[in-house]
Design a protein around this motif. Structure first.
Motif, PDB file in Angstrom:
ATOM      1  N   SER A   1       0.731  -1.346   0.222  1.00 59.25           N
ATOM      2  CA  SER A   1      -0.277   0.284   0.383  1.00 59.25           C
ATOM      3  C   SER A   1       0.831   1.037  -0.035  1.00 59.25           C
ATOM      4  N   ASP A   2       2.600   1.112   0.375  1.00 57.01           N
ATOM      5  CA  ASP A   2       2.882   1.820   0.391  1.00 57.01           C
ATOM      6  C   ASP A   2       3.862   2.438  -1.341  1.00 57.01           C
ATOM      7  N   GLU A   3       3.269   3.775  -1.634  1.00 58.85           N
ATOM      8  CA  GLU A   3       3.912   4.368  -2.908  1.00 58.85           C
ATOM      9  C   GLU A   3       5.804   4.399  -2.937  1.00 58.85           C
ATOM     10  N   PHE A   4       6.660   4.817  -1.545  1.00 61.03           N
ATOM     11  CA  PHE A   4       7.667   4.864  -1.506  1.00 61.03           C
ATOM     12  C   PHE A   4       8.000   4.110  -0.452  1.00 61.03           C
ATOM     13  N   VAL A   5       9.631   4.254   0.304  1.00 58.29           N
ATOM     14  CA  VAL A   5       9.972   3.654   1.049  1.00 58.29           C
ATOM     15  C   VAL A   5      11.413   4.524   1.545  1.00 58.29           C
ATOM     16  N   ILE A   6      12.330   4.650   2.384  1.00 53.33           N
ATOM     17  CA  ILE A   6      13.321   5.367   2.813  1.00 53.33           C
ATOM     18  C   ILE A   6      14.601   4.506   3.384  1.00 53.33           C
ATOM     19  N   VAL A   7      15.476   4.351   2.883  1.00 52.16           N
ATOM     20  CA  VAL A   7      16.299   3.647   3.510  1.00 52.16           C
ATOM     21  C   VAL A   7      17.788   4.697   3.444  1.00 52.16           C
ATOM     22  N   HIS A   8      18.564   4.551   4.353  1.00 50.24           N
ATOM     23  CA  HIS A   8      19.157   5.429   5.878  1.00 50.24           C
ATOM     24  C   HIS A   8      19.771   4.876   6.205  1.00 50.24           C
ATOM     25  N   GLY A   9      21.152   5.669   6.136  1.00 51.30           N
ATOM     26  CA  GLY A   9      21.802   4.469   7.186  1.00 51.30           C
ATOM     27  C   GLY A   9      23.764   5.543   7.186  1.00 51.30           C
ATOM     28  N   PRO A  10      24.654   5.594   7.677  1.00 49.04           N
ATOM     29  CA  PRO A  10      26.267   5.475   7.367  1.00 49.04           C
ATOM     30  C   PRO A  10      27.172   5.152   6.330  1.00 49.04           C
ATOM     31  N   ASN A  11      27.392   5.605   5.698  1.00 51.46           N
ATOM     32  CA  ASN A  11      29.028   5.453   4.797  1.00 51.46           C
ATOM     33  C   ASN A  11      28.800   3.652   5.207  1.00 51.46           C
ATOM     34  N   GLY A  12      29.147   2.562   4.014  1.00 50.78           N
ATOM     35  CA  GLY A  12      29.776   2.063   3.655  1.00 50.78           C
ATOM     36  C   GLY A  12      28.920   0.629   4.662  1.00 50.78           C
ATOM     37  N   VAL A  13      27.112   0.800   4.641  1.00 50.38           N
ATOM     38  CA  VAL A  13      26.410  -0.427   5.135  1.00 50.38           C
ATOM     39  C   VAL A  13      25.454  -1.538   3.978  1.00 50.38           C
ATOM     40  N   GLY A  14      26.746  -0.330   3.337  1.00 51.12           N
ATOM     41  CA  GLY A  14      26.156  -1.435   1.580  1.00 51.12           C
ATOM     42  C   GLY A  14      24.272  -0.616   1.388  1.00 51.12           C
ATOM     43  N   LYS A  15      24.232   0.332   0.898  1.00 57.69           N
ATOM     44  CA  LYS A  15      22.278   0.675   0.510  1.00 57.69           C
ATOM     45  C   LYS A  15      22.627   0.774  -0.958  1.00 57.69           C
ATOM     46  N   THR A  16      24.288   0.996  -1.077  1.00 54.63           N
ATOM     47  CA  THR A  16      24.473   1.187  -3.401  1.00 54.63           C
ATOM     48  C   THR A  16      23.938   0.320  -3.237  1.00 54.63           C
ATOM     49  N   MET A  17      24.706  -0.698  -2.774  1.00 54.11           N
ATOM     50  CA  MET A  17      24.648  -2.563  -3.416  1.00 54.11           C
ATOM     51  C   MET A  17      23.235  -3.163  -2.962  1.00 54.11           C
ATOM     52  N   LEU A  18      22.551  -2.989  -2.461  1.00 56.23           N
ATOM     53  CA  LEU A  18      21.242  -3.438  -1.818  1.00 56.23           C
ATOM     54  C   LEU A  18      20.042  -2.554  -3.129  1.00 56.23           C
ATOM     55  N   LEU A  19      20.551  -1.680  -3.566  1.00 59.24           N
ATOM     56  CA  LEU A  19      19.513  -1.616  -4.618  1.00 59.24           C
ATOM     57  C   LEU A  19      20.366  -2.181  -5.621  1.00 59.24           C
ATOM     58  N   ASP A  20      22.083  -2.253  -5.987  1.00 59.86           N
ATOM     59  CA  ASP A  20      22.173  -2.397  -6.979  1.00 59.86           C
ATOM     60  C   ASP A  20      21.868  -4.191  -7.668  1.00 59.86           C
ATOM     61  N   LEU A  21      21.704  -4.308  -6.052  1.00 57.28           N
ATOM     62  CA  LEU A  21      21.001  -6.305  -6.666  1.00 57.28           C
ATOM     63  C   LEU A  21      20.096  -6.664  -7.141  1.00 57.28           C
ATOM     64  N   VAL A  22      18.747  -5.262  -6.213  1.00 57.26           N
ATOM     65  CA  VAL A  22      17.664  -5.554  -6.590  1.00 57.26           C
ATOM     66  C   VAL A  22      17.073  -4.865  -8.002  1.00 57.26           C
ATOM     67  N   SER A  23      17.636  -4.050  -8.542  1.00 61.96           N
ATOM     68  CA  SER A  23      18.059  -3.637 -10.236  1.00 61.96           C
ATOM     69  C   SER A  23      18.451  -5.074 -10.310  1.00 61.96           C
ATOM     70  N   ALA A  24      19.549  -5.461 -10.536  1.00 57.66           N
ATOM     71  CA  ALA A  24      20.387  -7.252 -11.243  1.00 57.66           C
ATOM     72  C   ALA A  24      19.442  -8.218 -11.466  1.00 57.66           C
ATOM     73  N   ILE A  25      18.059  -8.283 -10.483  1.00 53.74           N
ATOM     74  CA  ILE A  25      16.939  -9.401 -10.739  1.00 53.74           C
ATOM     75  C   ILE A  25      16.183  -9.108 -11.682  1.00 53.74           C
ATOM     76  N   ALA A  26      15.972  -7.407 -11.931  1.00 55.82           N
ATOM     77  CA  ALA A  26      14.970  -7.411 -13.099  1.00 55.82           C
ATOM     78  C   ALA A  26      15.286  -8.059 -14.380  1.00 55.82           C
ATOM     79  N   TRP A  27      15.003  -8.488 -14.996  1.00 58.51           N
ATOM     80  CA  TRP A  27      15.058  -8.849 -16.274  1.00 58.51           C
ATOM     81  C   TRP A  27      15.226  -7.549 -17.707  1.00 58.51           C
ATOM     82  N   PRO A  28      16.723  -7.901 -18.016  1.00 57.90           N
ATOM     83  CA  PRO A  28      17.271  -9.278 -18.469  1.00 57.90           C
ATOM     84  C   PRO A  28      17.975  -9.137 -17.086  1.00 57.90           C
ATOM     85  N   VAL A  29      18.507 -10.454 -16.580  1.00 55.09           N
ATOM     86  CA  VAL A  29      19.081 -10.258 -14.943  1.00 55.09           C
ATOM     87  C   VAL A  29      20.127  -9.992 -15.244  1.00 55.09           C
TER      88      VAL A  29
END
Length: 476
Positions: A28-56
């Motif tokens: 039901s939520d249109e957005f979620v905000i991921v917050h945290g200090p440098n070095g905890v992998g925020k960008t990597m988390l987004l990269d992994l979600v993006s990598a799953i979309a087709w074409p993988v």
């Protein structure tokens, strides 16, 4: 993304060898905000979600250090990607395993597992199958070289190859019976894998899994969003490079092409209606409408023409007619049919009008001493308070980020997509950061998408702190 399969949770374990992050994202939520200090992998988390979309993007899955990635959908299905696929003791490593430390070694250990919402048996798939139980027939790898030798010889042109490509070409030219181990040796990294080989790794994807992956439409906006088109050589003059376009200039050209396309579609629709107008008028010689109905409809169309004139799509001075004070039946029939056709013609512009209007509203609310105008030939242009044209390159970094973010969201995001935005606060003034989520919500309501925002800035969240997921340094 399928309306019945919205992403509701992302969980990654062993990220960077130490972090476990869980991001809940209610449907039901249109957005979620991921917050945290440098070095905890925020960008990597987004990269992994993006990598799953087709074409993988198997390359990203191979390179990013993680153990498991788990995506849960609101229909109850769960997709898990395991980077250390379990195997029997006899299969501690696949036959002809690639070198330690290579992307392909990580690739050979990947295992996709889809647990359907129906409770049926899980569907498994390994990009480079290890055994019959690992998601596909083992013959996928055994005859790999034999299958690809001819295709690789054809597709790998002699010029412009990297060393590994040249090495592979030369090897295949002398050893057509190459086995998997030599392919692994020649292709140390996923970026060096030619297209035919990548296709072979995914052509046995189970249909159930393919349906989920193709249904997950992702649009990523990363921190390098201002990078424009690279310089390319002019084919007519190999010694004269084309100028490098900034992202703002690239988007201006893109809008010009979109406006031209809309004008062409409007012209096609207009010709179609004009061709059938006499026949339709003869078939409906009377119109059971009042004179006031006609005037109201005409006034509404004139207002729409003015809006379209502001974005240079129509000349608002055209199609001006005098509505008689008193009308006969035939006049009402003619005018009502004419107004219906005009409404259908103008309707072709409605979508782009809404998007362009929102772009101008957002940008001009931010910019000082200048404003954005829409131009049919140039897409958009900058004008200062004295009416003088400004170079798009004169925009500050923050102004470019504001314009590029708004344009990308309005014009490049498919309806129903999951949008991943990394650090939207880059170069933005604090006051602009505070207005970002409101702008995002307005655009999302028009385009229809959901968003995961990764940020360092508490100002981005503002009053939406309840939508914020904090990623801490503590490992689970």
């Amino acid at each position: 993304m399928d309306s019945d399969r919205a992403l509701v949770q992302v969980k990654v374990s062993g990220l960077l060898g130490r972090f476990t992050h869980t991001v809940d994202f209610p449907a039901s939520d249109e957005f979620v905000i991921v917050h945290g200090p440098n070095g905890v992998g925020k960008t990597m988390l987004l990269d992994l979600v993006s990598a799953i979309a087709w074409p993988v993007d198997l390359g990203t899955l191979a390179r990013v250090p993680f153990e498991t990635l788990r995506l849960q959908f609101d229909n109850g299905s769960v997709l898990t990607i395991d980077k250390n696929a379990p195997r029997d003791a006899a299969e501690s490593e696949p036959r002809h395993a690639p070198a330690v430390g290579s992307d392909l070694l990580a690739l050979s250990r990947l295992l996709f597992c889809l647990e359907p919402a129906t409770g049926e048996e899980a569907v498994k798939w390994a990009p480079w199958p290890l055994s019959e139980d690992a998601g596909g027939p083992s013959e996928t790898t055994r005859p790999l070289s034999r299958q690809l030798t001819a295709r690789l010889r054809r597709d790998l042109a002699p010029g412009g190859m990297s060393f590994t490509h040249r090495q592979l070409r030369d090897y295949l030219a002398h050893r057509p019976s190459a086995d998997d181990s030599m392919l692994f040796e020649a292709l140390a990294n996923w970026d060096d894998v030619p297209g035919p080989l990548r296709d072979t790794l995914t052509d046995r994807l189970p249909p159930e899994l393919r349906h989920v992956l193709t249904g997950l439409v992702v649009h990523s906006i990363d921190t390098h969003r201002l990078l424009g088109l690279s310089a390319t050589e002019d084919r007519r003059n190999q010694n004269r490079p084309r100028p490098i376009l900034t992202k703002v200039e690239e988007f201006a050209n893109d809008l010009a092409h979109r406006l031209a396309k809309e004008l062409a579609e409007n012209s096609r629709r207009s010709q179609e209606l004009d061709r059938t107008y006499p026949q339709r008028l003869l078939e409906n010689p009377a119109a059971d409408v009042s004179e006031q109905d006609i005037r109201d409809r005409y006034d509404a169309q004139n207002d729409l023409r003015r809006q379209l004139g502001d974005i240079s799509l129509v000349d608002e001075r055209t199609s001006v007619i005098e509505i008689p004070q008193r009308m006969q039946d035939w006049q009402r029939a003619v005018l009502w049919t004419y107004l219906g056709d005009t409404e259908a013609k103008l309707a072709t512009f409605r979508d782009i009008l809404d998007r362009v209007s929102m772009l101008r509203e957002i940008v001009n609310r931010r910019f000082l001493f200048k404003h954005l105008e829409i131009d049919r030939e140039r897409g958009f242009r900058l004008v200062d308070d004295d009416g003088r044209d400004l170079d798009l390159a004169s925009l500050s970094s923050g102004e470019q980020h504001e314009l590029v973010l708004a344009y990308d969201l309005l014009f490049n995001v498919p309806s129903g997509a999951l949008v991943l935005i990394d650090e939207p606060e880059i170069s933005l003034h604090v006051s602009w950061q505070k207005g970002f989520i409101d702008d995002l919500r307005a655009i999302a309501s028009l385009v229809r998408f959901r968003t995961i925002v990764a940020t360092h800035s508490p100002q981005i969240a503002g009053k939406w702190a309840d939508r914020m997921v904090v990623l801490g340094p503590a490992a689970e």
